[in-house]
Write a protein that holds these residues in place. Structure first.
Motif, PDB file in Angstrom:
ATOM      1  N   LYS A  76      -6.286  -5.766   9.032  1.00 36.89           N
ATOM      2  CA  LYS A  76      -6.324  -6.806  10.064  1.00 36.89           C
ATOM      3  C   LYS A  76      -7.036  -8.064   9.562  1.00 36.89           C
ATOM      4  CE  LYS A  76      -6.198  -3.475  13.882  1.00 36.89           C
ATOM      5  NZ  LYS A  76      -6.954  -2.857  15.000  1.00 36.89           N
ATOM      6  N   THR A  77      -8.110  -7.881   8.786  1.00 35.36           N
ATOM      7  CA  THR A  77      -8.835  -9.023   8.216  1.00 35.36           C
ATOM      8  C   THR A  77      -7.935  -9.828   7.289  1.00 35.36           C
ATOM      9  OG1 THR A  77     -10.984  -7.920   8.335  1.00 35.36           O
ATOM     10  CG2 THR A  77     -10.788  -9.709   6.754  1.00 35.36           C
ATOM     11  N   LEU A  78      -7.202  -9.129   6.437  1.00 32.77           N
ATOM     12  CA  LEU A  78      -6.308  -9.813   5.508  1.00 32.77           C
ATOM     13  C   LEU A  78      -5.150 -10.488   6.239  1.00 32.77           C
ATOM     14  CD1 LEU A  78      -6.216  -7.186   2.609  1.00 32.77           C
ATOM     15  CD2 LEU A  78      -7.512  -9.325   2.714  1.00 32.77           C
ATOM     16  N   LYS A  79      -4.695  -9.878   7.322  1.00 28.46           N
ATOM     17  CA  LYS A  79      -3.649 -10.516   8.128  1.00 28.46           C
ATOM     18  C   LYS A  79      -4.135 -11.856   8.680  1.00 28.46           C
ATOM     19  CE  LYS A  79      -1.023 -10.166  12.401  1.00 28.46           C
ATOM     20  NZ  LYS A  79       0.121 -10.916  11.852  1.00 28.46           N
ATOM     21  N   HIS A  80      -5.372 -11.873   9.175  1.00 27.24           N
ATOM     22  CA  HIS A  80      -5.934 -13.125   9.705  1.00 27.24           C
ATOM     23  C   HIS A  80      -6.034 -14.197   8.623  1.00 27.24           C
ATOM     24  CE1 HIS A  80      -6.537 -11.488  13.605  1.00 27.24           C
ATOM     25  NE2 HIS A  80      -7.558 -10.706  13.290  1.00 27.24           N
ATOM     26  N   ARG A  81      -6.116 -13.770   7.372  1.00 30.64           N
ATOM     27  CA  ARG A  81      -6.161 -14.703   6.246  1.00 30.64           C
ATOM     28  C   ARG A  81      -4.770 -15.071   5.746  1.00 30.64           C
ATOM     29  NH1 ARG A  81     -11.094 -15.093   3.250  1.00 30.64           N
ATOM     30  NH2 ARG A  81     -12.820 -14.166   4.409  1.00 30.64           N
ATOM     31  N   GLY A  82      -3.738 -14.539   6.413  1.00 26.12           N
ATOM     32  CA  GLY A  82      -2.367 -14.903   6.077  1.00 26.12           C
ATOM     33  C   GLY A  82      -1.727 -14.090   4.982  1.00 26.12           C
ATOM     34  N   VAL A  83      -2.342 -12.940   4.629  1.00 30.46           N
ATOM     35  CA  VAL A  83      -1.792 -12.105   3.562  1.00 30.46           C
ATOM     36  C   VAL A  83      -0.630 -11.270   4.102  1.00 30.46           C
ATOM     37  CG1 VAL A  83      -2.282 -10.283   1.888  1.00 30.46           C
ATOM     38  CG2 VAL A  83      -4.037 -11.990   2.420  1.00 30.46           C
ATOM     39  N   THR A  84       0.520 -11.362   3.451  1.00 31.06           N
ATOM     40  CA  THR A  84       1.670 -10.531   3.793  1.00 31.06           C
ATOM     41  C   THR A  84       1.417  -9.125   3.258  1.00 31.06           C
ATOM     42  OG1 THR A  84       3.103 -12.471   3.574  1.00 31.06           O
ATOM     43  CG2 THR A  84       4.174 -10.310   3.622  1.00 31.06           C
ATOM     44  N   GLN A  85       1.614  -8.114   4.121  1.00 30.51           N
ATOM     45  CA  GLN A  85       1.287  -6.747   3.722  1.00 30.51           C
ATOM     46  C   GLN A  85       2.424  -5.785   4.072  1.00 30.51           C
ATOM     47  OE1 GLN A  85      -3.187  -5.918   4.533  1.00 30.51           O
ATOM     48  NE2 GLN A  85      -2.665  -7.630   5.874  1.00 30.51           N
ATOM     49  N   LEU A  86       2.710  -4.919   3.110  1.00 31.55           N
ATOM     50  CA  LEU A  86       3.759  -3.906   3.250  1.00 31.55           C
ATOM     51  C   LEU A  86       3.100  -2.540   3.069  1.00 31.55           C
ATOM     52  CD1 LEU A  86       6.847  -3.456   3.517  1.00 31.55           C
ATOM     53  CD2 LEU A  86       6.983  -3.616   1.035  1.00 31.55           C
ATOM     54  N   ILE A  87       3.220  -1.684   4.072  1.00 30.21           N
ATOM     55  CA  ILE A  87       2.494  -0.413   4.073  1.00 30.21           C
ATOM     56  C   ILE A  87       3.468   0.759   4.126  1.00 30.21           C
ATOM     57  CG2 ILE A  87       0.795   0.999   5.301  1.00 30.21           C
ATOM     58  CD1 ILE A  87      -0.278  -1.623   6.540  1.00 30.21           C
ATOM     59  N   ILE A  88       3.366   1.634   3.129  1.00 31.06           N
ATOM     60  CA  ILE A  88       4.112   2.883   3.139  1.00 31.06           C
ATOM     61  C   ILE A  88       3.205   3.951   3.741  1.00 31.06           C
ATOM     62  CG2 ILE A  88       5.163   4.685   1.733  1.00 31.06           C
ATOM     63  CD1 ILE A  88       6.734   2.059   1.759  1.00 31.06           C
ATOM     64  N   THR A  89       3.632   4.620   4.806  1.00 31.56           N
ATOM     65  CA  THR A  89       2.768   5.606   5.442  1.00 31.56           C
ATOM     66  C   THR A  89       3.580   6.645   6.214  1.00 31.56           C
ATOM     67  OG1 THR A  89       0.875   5.906   6.938  1.00 31.56           O
ATOM     68  CG2 THR A  89       2.458   4.191   7.524  1.00 31.56           C
ATOM     69  N   HIS A  90       3.023   7.838   6.301  1.00 29.82           N
ATOM     70  CA  HIS A  90       3.592   8.850   7.199  1.00 29.82           C
ATOM     71  C   HIS A  90       2.758   8.939   8.471  1.00 29.82           C
ATOM     72  CE1 HIS A  90       0.377  11.060   5.080  1.00 29.82           C
ATOM     73  NE2 HIS A  90       0.278  11.729   6.214  1.00 29.82           N
ATOM     74  N   ASP A  91       1.695   8.122   8.544  1.00 34.82           N
ATOM     75  CA  ASP A  91       0.764   8.121   9.672  1.00 34.82           C
ATOM     76  C   ASP A  91       1.267   7.139  10.734  1.00 34.82           C
ATOM     77  OD1 ASP A  91      -1.352   7.867  11.462  1.00 34.82           O
ATOM     78  OD2 ASP A  91      -2.890   7.980   9.905  1.00 34.82           O
ATOM     79  N   TYR A 128       0.843  -1.191   0.000  1.00 30.62           N
ATOM     80  CA  TYR A 128       0.000   0.000   0.000  1.00 30.62           C
ATOM     81  C   TYR A 128       0.886   1.250   0.000  1.00 30.62           C
ATOM     82  CZ  TYR A 128      -3.268  -3.299   2.392  1.00 30.62           C
ATOM     83  OH  TYR A 128      -4.039  -4.364   2.776  1.00 30.62           O
ATOM     84  N   ASP A 129       0.526   2.214  -0.851  1.00 36.25           N
ATOM     85  CA  ASP A 129       1.211   3.499  -0.848  1.00 36.25           C
ATOM     86  C   ASP A 129       0.311   4.533  -0.181  1.00 36.25           C
ATOM     87  OD1 ASP A 129       2.896   5.609  -1.280  1.00 36.25           O
ATOM     88  OD2 ASP A 129       2.464   5.800  -3.427  1.00 36.25           O
ATOM     89  N   GLU A 130       0.631   4.900   1.047  1.00 41.75           N
ATOM     90  CA  GLU A 130      -0.136   5.888   1.823  1.00 41.75           C
ATOM     91  C   GLU A 130      -1.635   5.583   1.803  1.00 41.75           C
ATOM     92  OE1 GLU A 130       1.191   7.949   3.741  1.00 41.75           O
ATOM     93  OE2 GLU A 130       3.181   8.445   3.006  1.00 41.75           O
ATOM     94  N   PRO A 131      -2.053   4.445   2.351  1.00 36.28           N
ATOM     95  CA  PRO A 131      -3.452   4.013   2.231  1.00 36.28           C
ATOM     96  C   PRO A 131      -4.461   4.895   2.953  1.00 36.28           C
ATOM     97  CG  PRO A 131      -2.284   2.620   3.793  1.00 36.28           C
ATOM     98  CD  PRO A 131      -1.253   3.486   3.129  1.00 36.28           C
ATOM     99  N   THR A 132      -4.010   5.737   3.896  1.00 37.24           N
ATOM    100  CA  THR A 132      -4.964   6.587   4.624  1.00 37.24           C
ATOM    101  C   THR A 132      -4.877   8.049   4.196  1.00 37.24           C
ATOM    102  OG1 THR A 132      -3.397   6.961   6.448  1.00 37.24           O
ATOM    103  CG2 THR A 132      -4.875   5.066   6.628  1.00 37.24           C
ATOM    104  N   SER A 133      -4.080   8.341   3.184  1.00 37.61           N
ATOM    105  CA  SER A 133      -3.925   9.723   2.745  1.00 37.61           C
ATOM    106  C   SER A 133      -5.260  10.275   2.239  1.00 37.61           C
ATOM    107  CB  SER A 133      -2.888   9.807   1.625  1.00 37.61           C
ATOM    108  OG  SER A 133      -2.766  11.126   1.149  1.00 37.61           O
ATOM    109  N   ALA A 145       0.196   3.178  11.527  1.00 41.41           N
ATOM    110  CA  ALA A 145       1.214   2.132  11.423  1.00 41.41           C
ATOM    111  C   ALA A 145       1.268   1.290  12.690  1.00 41.41           C
ATOM    112  CB  ALA A 145       2.583   2.764  11.145  1.00 41.41           C
ATOM    113  N   GLU A 146       1.196   1.936  13.832  1.00 41.87           N
ATOM    114  CA  GLU A 146       1.327   1.213  15.090  1.00 41.87           C
ATOM    115  C   GLU A 146       0.124   0.325  15.394  1.00 41.87           C
ATOM    116  OE1 GLU A 146       2.144   4.238  17.937  1.00 41.87           O
ATOM    117  OE2 GLU A 146       4.245   4.485  17.327  1.00 41.87           O
ATOM    118  N   ILE A 147      -1.079   0.739  14.961  1.00 46.60           N
ATOM    119  CA  ILE A 147      -2.261  -0.067  15.296  1.00 46.60           C
ATOM    120  C   ILE A 147      -2.467  -1.245  14.345  1.00 46.60           C
ATOM    121  CG2 ILE A 147      -3.434   1.857  16.431  1.00 46.60           C
ATOM    122  CD1 ILE A 147      -5.231   2.101  13.972  1.00 46.60           C
TER     123      ILE A 147
END
Length: 212
Positions: A177-192, A157-162, A196-198
């Motif tokens: 979080k839903t995708l994590k429970h399904r085992g999806v590896t996720q990489l998030i670019i964010t300034h938020d 994701y490139d700045e998904p909450t912008s 990021a922490e939650i």
């Protein structure tokens, strides 16, 4: 597992990052944080095969991915900051376009798979709407669905909450979080930093990496 080793990128003799090392485990949610303009988006574009690197290597599940611009696969699915949805296509048609034209899936199967993904993301009732009829958070989910339809090994994701309001940001967090429970590896670019922490298992401070 994604392994990045000694990755280097320059623009016009200006070093964006040098000898970058990073590992992302299967099923992990990793956020890369830091101020705008330091190369975070460039990094995920390299991972998705949309940018070239000057040196280094990227390995995904023991397969070395070219970083020289010759990639044609969708092993890393990228969700762009501005969503990049086709305005003249419905949500469903946006999702099935690449599976049909790139993966050569028949239209009926592509639609069934798309509807299943939309159902997971709480967007099934928006399948026949056009992007202009969606809120920012709904556009984000549609873009996520489109990326998932190509069955990527990593979702980036490139700045998904912008530009999203608080309610839409919470919706995106729940999707991650839903995708994590399904085992999806996720990489998030964010300034938020708070976002990021939650949502993340780990936060990587890109500014420290660039400054070293």
């Amino acid at each position: 597992m994604l392994e990045i080793k000694k990755l280097t990128k320059t623009y016009n003799n200006n070093t964006i990052f040098r000898d970058l090392d990073l590992t992302v485990s299967d099923g992990e949610v990793l956020s890369i944080v830091g101020p705008s303009g330091i190369g975070k988006t460039t990094l995920i574009k390299i991972l998705a095969g949309l940018e070239t690197a000057d040196a280094g290597e990227v390995t995904l599940n023991s397969e070395r991915l070219p970083v020289d611009g010759t990639r044609t696969d969708a092993k890393v699915g990228l969700i762009f900051q501005d969503f990049n949805l086709f305005p003249n296509y419905t949500v469903l048609d946006n999702i099935i376009l690449a599976p049909i034209n790139v993966n050569k899936i028949d239209k009926a199967t592509a639609k069934d798979q798309a509807r299943s993904i939309l159902d997971t993301l709480g967007m099934l009732n928006k399948a026949e709407l056009y992007p202009f009829q969606l809120s920012g958070g709904q556009k984000q989910r549609a873009a996520i669905a489109r990326a998932l339809a190509m069955d990527p090994q990593i979702l980036a994701y490139d700045e998904p909450t912008s530009g999203l309001d608080e309610a839409s940001t919470k919706q995106v967090a729940e999707i991650v979080k839903t995708l994590k429970h399904r085992g999806v590896t996720q990489l998030i670019i964010t300034h938020d930093q708070f976002f990021a922490e939650i949502v993340s298992d780990r936060v990587f401070d890109f500014s420290k990496e660039v400054a070293r």
